[in-house]
Design a protein around this motif. Structure first.
Motif, PDB file in Angstrom:
ATOM      1  N   GLY A 191       0.797  -1.212   0.000  1.00 35.84           N
ATOM      2  CA  GLY A 191       0.000   0.000   0.000  1.00 35.84           C
ATOM      3  C   GLY A 191       0.829   1.261   0.000  1.00 35.84           C
ATOM      4  N   LEU A 192       0.118   2.385   0.047  1.00 35.44           N
ATOM      5  CA  LEU A 192       0.724   3.713   0.048  1.00 35.44           C
ATOM      6  C   LEU A 192      -0.099   4.601   0.963  1.00 35.44           C
ATOM      7  CD1 LEU A 192       2.948   5.472  -1.373  1.00 35.44           C
ATOM      8  CD2 LEU A 192       1.151   6.182  -2.960  1.00 35.44           C
ATOM      9  N   SER A 193       0.580   5.289   1.879  1.00 37.47           N
ATOM     10  CA  SER A 193      -0.112   6.203   2.779  1.00 37.47           C
ATOM     11  C   SER A 193       0.399   7.618   2.555  1.00 37.47           C
ATOM     12  CB  SER A 193       0.097   5.791   4.240  1.00 37.47           C
ATOM     13  OG  SER A 193       1.461   5.878   4.609  1.00 37.47           O
ATOM     14  N   TYR A 194      -0.432   8.592   2.957  1.00 43.03           N
ATOM     15  CA  TYR A 194      -0.059  10.001   2.803  1.00 43.03           C
ATOM     16  C   TYR A 194      -0.472  10.762   4.047  1.00 43.03           C
ATOM     17  CZ  TYR A 194       0.301  14.750   1.015  1.00 43.03           C
ATOM     18  OH  TYR A 194       0.634  16.058   0.849  1.00 43.03           O
ATOM     19  N   ASP A 195       0.474  11.468   4.639  1.00 46.41           N
ATOM     20  CA  ASP A 195       0.221  12.256   5.849  1.00 46.41           C
ATOM     21  C   ASP A 195      -0.475  13.553   5.454  1.00 46.41           C
ATOM     22  OD1 ASP A 195       0.231  13.454   8.300  1.00 46.41           O
ATOM     23  OD2 ASP A 195       2.388  13.873   8.330  1.00 46.41           O
ATOM     24  N   ILE A 196      -1.744  13.709   5.873  1.00 41.85           N
ATOM     25  CA  ILE A 196      -2.492  14.919   5.532  1.00 41.85           C
ATOM     26  C   ILE A 196      -2.536  15.907   6.684  1.00 41.85           C
ATOM     27  CG2 ILE A 196      -3.895  13.776   3.796  1.00 41.85           C
ATOM     28  CD1 ILE A 196      -6.113  13.480   5.773  1.00 41.85           C
ATOM     29  N   GLY A 197      -1.822  15.602   7.787  1.00 43.41           N
ATOM     30  CA  GLY A 197      -1.707  16.543   8.893  1.00 43.41           C
ATOM     31  C   GLY A 197      -2.740  16.321   9.979  1.00 43.41           C
ATOM     32  N   ALA A 198      -2.494  16.981  11.122  1.00 40.07           N
ATOM     33  CA  ALA A 198      -3.386  16.925  12.286  1.00 40.07           C
ATOM     34  C   ALA A 198      -3.577  15.493  12.786  1.00 40.07           C
ATOM     35  CB  ALA A 198      -4.733  17.565  11.975  1.00 40.07           C
ATOM     36  N   GLY A 199      -2.575  14.641  12.566  1.00 43.79           N
ATOM     37  CA  GLY A 199      -2.656  13.267  13.032  1.00 43.79           C
ATOM     38  C   GLY A 199      -3.341  12.310  12.080  1.00 43.79           C
ATOM     39  N   PHE A 200      -3.833  12.786  10.934  1.00 48.30           N
ATOM     40  CA  PHE A 200      -4.568  11.935   9.995  1.00 48.30           C
ATOM     41  C   PHE A 200      -3.672  11.485   8.843  1.00 48.30           C
ATOM     42  CE2 PHE A 200      -8.006  14.241  12.076  1.00 48.30           C
ATOM     43  CZ  PHE A 200      -8.911  13.208  12.318  1.00 48.30           C
ATOM     44  N   THR A 201      -3.854  10.227   8.437  1.00 50.84           N
ATOM     45  CA  THR A 201      -3.104   9.644   7.337  1.00 50.84           C
ATOM     46  C   THR A 201      -4.072   8.941   6.399  1.00 50.84           C
ATOM     47  OG1 THR A 201      -1.179   9.272   8.759  1.00 50.84           O
ATOM     48  CG2 THR A 201      -1.276   8.043   6.698  1.00 50.84           C
ATOM     49  N   LEU A 202      -4.010   9.297   5.121  1.00 49.47           N
ATOM     50  CA  LEU A 202      -4.818   8.627   4.097  1.00 49.47           C
ATOM     51  C   LEU A 202      -4.088   7.368   3.657  1.00 49.47           C
ATOM     52  CD1 LEU A 202      -7.410   8.965   2.359  1.00 49.47           C
ATOM     53  CD2 LEU A 202      -5.956  10.072   0.644  1.00 49.47           C
ATOM     54  N   ASP A 203      -4.838   6.268   3.525  1.00 48.17           N
ATOM     55  CA  ASP A 203      -4.228   4.963   3.264  1.00 48.17           C
ATOM     56  C   ASP A 203      -4.954   4.277   2.116  1.00 48.17           C
ATOM     57  OD1 ASP A 203      -3.412   2.197   3.429  1.00 48.17           O
ATOM     58  OD2 ASP A 203      -2.738   2.589   5.468  1.00 48.17           O
ATOM     59  N   ALA A 204      -4.202   3.794   1.129  1.00 47.27           N
ATOM     60  CA  ALA A 204      -4.761   3.011   0.022  1.00 47.27           C
ATOM     61  C   ALA A 204      -3.883   1.790  -0.181  1.00 47.27           C
ATOM     62  CB  ALA A 204      -4.827   3.841  -1.260  1.00 47.27           C
ATOM     63  N   ALA A 205      -4.514   0.612  -0.383  1.00 47.83           N
ATOM     64  CA  ALA A 205      -3.723  -0.612  -0.445  1.00 47.83           C
ATOM     65  C   ALA A 205      -4.424  -1.682  -1.276  1.00 47.83           C
ATOM     66  CB  ALA A 205      -3.457  -1.149   0.969  1.00 47.83           C
ATOM     67  N   TYR A 206      -3.588  -2.567  -1.847  1.00 48.86           N
ATOM     68  CA  TYR A 206      -4.056  -3.819  -2.431  1.00 48.86           C
ATOM     69  C   TYR A 206      -3.807  -4.924  -1.410  1.00 48.86           C
ATOM     70  CZ  TYR A 206      -3.621  -8.313  -4.715  1.00 48.86           C
ATOM     71  OH  TYR A 206      -3.736  -9.655  -5.010  1.00 48.86           O
ATOM     72  N   ARG A 207      -4.767  -5.864  -1.314  1.00 47.68           N
ATOM     73  CA  ARG A 207      -4.600  -6.990  -0.392  1.00 47.68           C
ATOM     74  C   ARG A 207      -5.121  -8.270  -1.030  1.00 47.68           C
ATOM     75  NH1 ARG A 207      -7.290  -6.818   5.540  1.00 47.68           N
ATOM     76  NH2 ARG A 207      -9.232  -6.978   4.339  1.00 47.68           N
ATOM     77  N   TYR A 208      -4.312  -9.324  -0.922  1.00 46.94           N
ATOM     78  CA  TYR A 208      -4.772 -10.663  -1.273  1.00 46.94           C
ATOM     79  C   TYR A 208      -5.094 -11.375   0.032  1.00 46.94           C
ATOM     80  CZ  TYR A 208      -4.780 -15.566  -2.618  1.00 46.94           C
ATOM     81  OH  TYR A 208      -5.131 -16.881  -2.795  1.00 46.94           O
ATOM     82  N   VAL A 209      -6.299 -11.951   0.124  1.00 48.04           N
ATOM     83  CA  VAL A 209      -6.700 -12.623   1.356  1.00 48.04           C
ATOM     84  C   VAL A 209      -7.209 -14.023   1.033  1.00 48.04           C
ATOM     85  CG1 VAL A 209      -8.988 -11.517   1.258  1.00 48.04           C
ATOM     86  CG2 VAL A 209      -8.178 -12.490   3.411  1.00 48.04           C
ATOM     87  N   ASP A 210      -6.673 -15.010   1.728  1.00 48.01           N
ATOM     88  CA  ASP A 210      -7.090 -16.403   1.593  1.00 48.01           C
ATOM     89  C   ASP A 210      -8.086 -16.705   2.706  1.00 48.01           C
ATOM     90  OD1 ASP A 210      -6.854 -19.411   2.268  1.00 48.01           O
ATOM     91  OD2 ASP A 210      -5.867 -19.273   0.317  1.00 48.01           O
ATOM     92  N   LEU A 211      -9.276 -17.195   2.322  1.00 51.03           N
ATOM     93  CA  LEU A 211     -10.390 -17.314   3.262  1.00 51.03           C
ATOM     94  C   LEU A 211     -10.764 -18.754   3.601  1.00 51.03           C
ATOM     95  CD1 LEU A 211     -12.528 -14.597   1.463  1.00 51.03           C
ATOM     96  CD2 LEU A 211     -11.262 -14.290   3.595  1.00 51.03           C
ATOM     97  N   GLY A 212     -10.116 -19.730   2.984  1.00 48.37           N
ATOM     98  CA  GLY A 212     -10.371 -21.123   3.348  1.00 48.37           C
ATOM     99  C   GLY A 212     -11.601 -21.707   2.681  1.00 48.37           C
ATOM    100  N   ARG A 213     -12.427 -22.405   3.470  1.00 48.33           N
ATOM    101  CA  ARG A 213     -13.585 -23.144   2.954  1.00 48.33           C
ATOM    102  C   ARG A 213     -14.901 -22.501   3.390  1.00 48.33           C
ATOM    103  NH1 ARG A 213     -12.702 -28.893   1.818  1.00 48.33           N
ATOM    104  NH2 ARG A 213     -10.460 -29.268   1.663  1.00 48.33           N
ATOM    105  N   ALA A 214     -15.978 -22.920   2.686  1.00 47.63           N
ATOM    106  CA  ALA A 214     -17.334 -22.517   3.051  1.00 47.63           C
ATOM    107  C   ALA A 214     -18.280 -23.653   2.707  1.00 47.63           C
ATOM    108  CB  ALA A 214     -17.749 -21.244   2.308  1.00 47.63           C
ATOM    109  N   LYS A 215     -19.386 -23.740   3.446  1.00 49.41           N
ATOM    110  CA  LYS A 215     -20.382 -24.762   3.128  1.00 49.41           C
ATOM    111  C   LYS A 215     -21.752 -24.326   3.610  1.00 49.41           C
ATOM    112  CE  LYS A 215     -19.808 -27.662   7.275  1.00 49.41           C
ATOM    113  NZ  LYS A 215     -19.539 -29.060   7.734  1.00 49.41           N
ATOM    114  N   SER A 216     -22.763 -24.832   2.902  1.00 48.88           N
ATOM    115  CA  SER A 216     -24.148 -24.554   3.276  1.00 48.88           C
ATOM    116  C   SER A 216     -24.636 -25.642   4.227  1.00 48.88           C
ATOM    117  CB  SER A 216     -25.027 -24.525   2.026  1.00 48.88           C
ATOM    118  OG  SER A 216     -25.203 -25.853   1.520  1.00 48.88           O
ATOM    119  N   GLY A 217     -25.849 -25.438   4.735  1.00 49.32           N
ATOM    120  CA  GLY A 217     -26.524 -26.511   5.447  1.00 49.32           C
ATOM    121  C   GLY A 217     -27.096 -27.514   4.462  1.00 49.32           C
TER     122      GLY A 217
END
Length: 281
Positions: free
Chosen positions: A214-240
């Motif tokens: 990702g990439l963040s940008y300090d916009i001042g007053a304690g605030f930081t804008l954040d933009a990122a790409y994320r790959y997330v592995d979620l495992g399995r799923a099943k219905s009833g």
């Protein structure tokens, strides 16, 4: 005359210490200067490493794979094909702490909207008919993440990170439905879709992990804008299960995600006379 002179000289010598005594006494009364006051320790920055974050997430789910268990009573059951999940938006937040200027950690919770799930199967390879399995999958993740900030240029800070945690997948509004392409493909009269058979809702929690850039940008007053790409592995799923004892099971559930959000850094929040972000991001 000589005796008188000697007497006068002796009197002068005797008188000198007496004359000097008041000066010596005054000098004895002078005390050394007091020591300098102790130097106050620098103010302690309380809370300067903590931050809060809020994020919007757009998830593009990858196509999971069929994970149905073989049925010895029905060995001809074909696997699911054309498995799809619709892209969905979501939201989340978390709390973090900066350990070093270049290293930080946070814990995040992200909830995604219900993704439309759809898959097909056909014993006749779609010649006489087919089955559709459909429903919605809600995905909630809780991750502990570690990030390495790679330096700051003009307020911009690129970073990379990784996280581990859990993913809870809620399978709801799930059903299966047969469609005949020729009359009586399933023993019933006519062609066309048959009545849908509902399957019970079901949730499954499993291990999850993620990689982030990702990439963040300090916009001042304690605030930081954040933009990122994320790959997330979620495992399995099943219905009833439905009334016939069948259910939908998938594996290798994963997503490519784009996240944009805001961080608030508690830099020097409780330190009098100090303000601003100690680290600039």
């Amino acid at each position: 005359m000589i005796a008188a002179h000697r007497l006068a000289l002796a009197a002068t010598v005797i008188a000198l210490p007496v004359i000097a005594l008041p000066g010596l006494a005054a000098a004895a009364d002078l005390l050394p200067p007091p020591p300098p006051p102790p130097v106050a320790p620098p103010p302690v920055e309380i809370g300067s490493g903590w931050y809060l974050r809020g994020d919007f997430t757009q998830s593009w789910f990858l196509n999971p794979k069929d994970a149905a268990r073989p049925d010895p009573n029905d060995p001809g059951m074909p696997p699911l094909v054309g498995v799809r999940m619709s892209p969905e938006g979501g939201y989340g937040g978390g709390i973090g702490y900066r350990i070093f200027p270049w290293l930080r950690v946070d814990a995040t919770i992200d909830q995604r909207g219900g993704s439309d799930f759809r898959a097909f199967s056909s014993r006749s390879t779609f010649v006489t008919g087919y089955n559709i399995e459909a429903g919605k999958i809600d995905v909630l993740t809780g991750l502990v993440n570690v990030y390495a900030d790679l330096g700051t240029w003009y307020g911009f800070t690129p970073y990379v990170g990784a996280g581990i945690g859990f993913a809870d997948k809620s399978f709801r509004r799930n059903y299966t439905q047969t469609t005949c392409l020729i009359p009586a493909c399933d023993g019933g009269p006519g062609a066309g879709p048959r009545e849908a058979v509902a399957r019970a809702n079901h949730s499954l929690t499993s291990f999850a992990w993620a990689l982030t850039a990702g990439l963040s940008y300090d916009i001042g007053a304690g605030f930081t804008l954040d933009a990122a790409y994320r790959y997330v592995d979620l495992g399995r799923a099943k219905s009833g299960l439905d009334a016939y004892g069948y259910g939908t099971r998938v594996k290798d559930l994963a997503a490519n995600e784009f996240r944009v959000g805001l961080r608030y850094n508690f830099s020097n929040l409780f330190t009098p006379g100090l303000a601003g972000n100690a680290y600039g991001n």
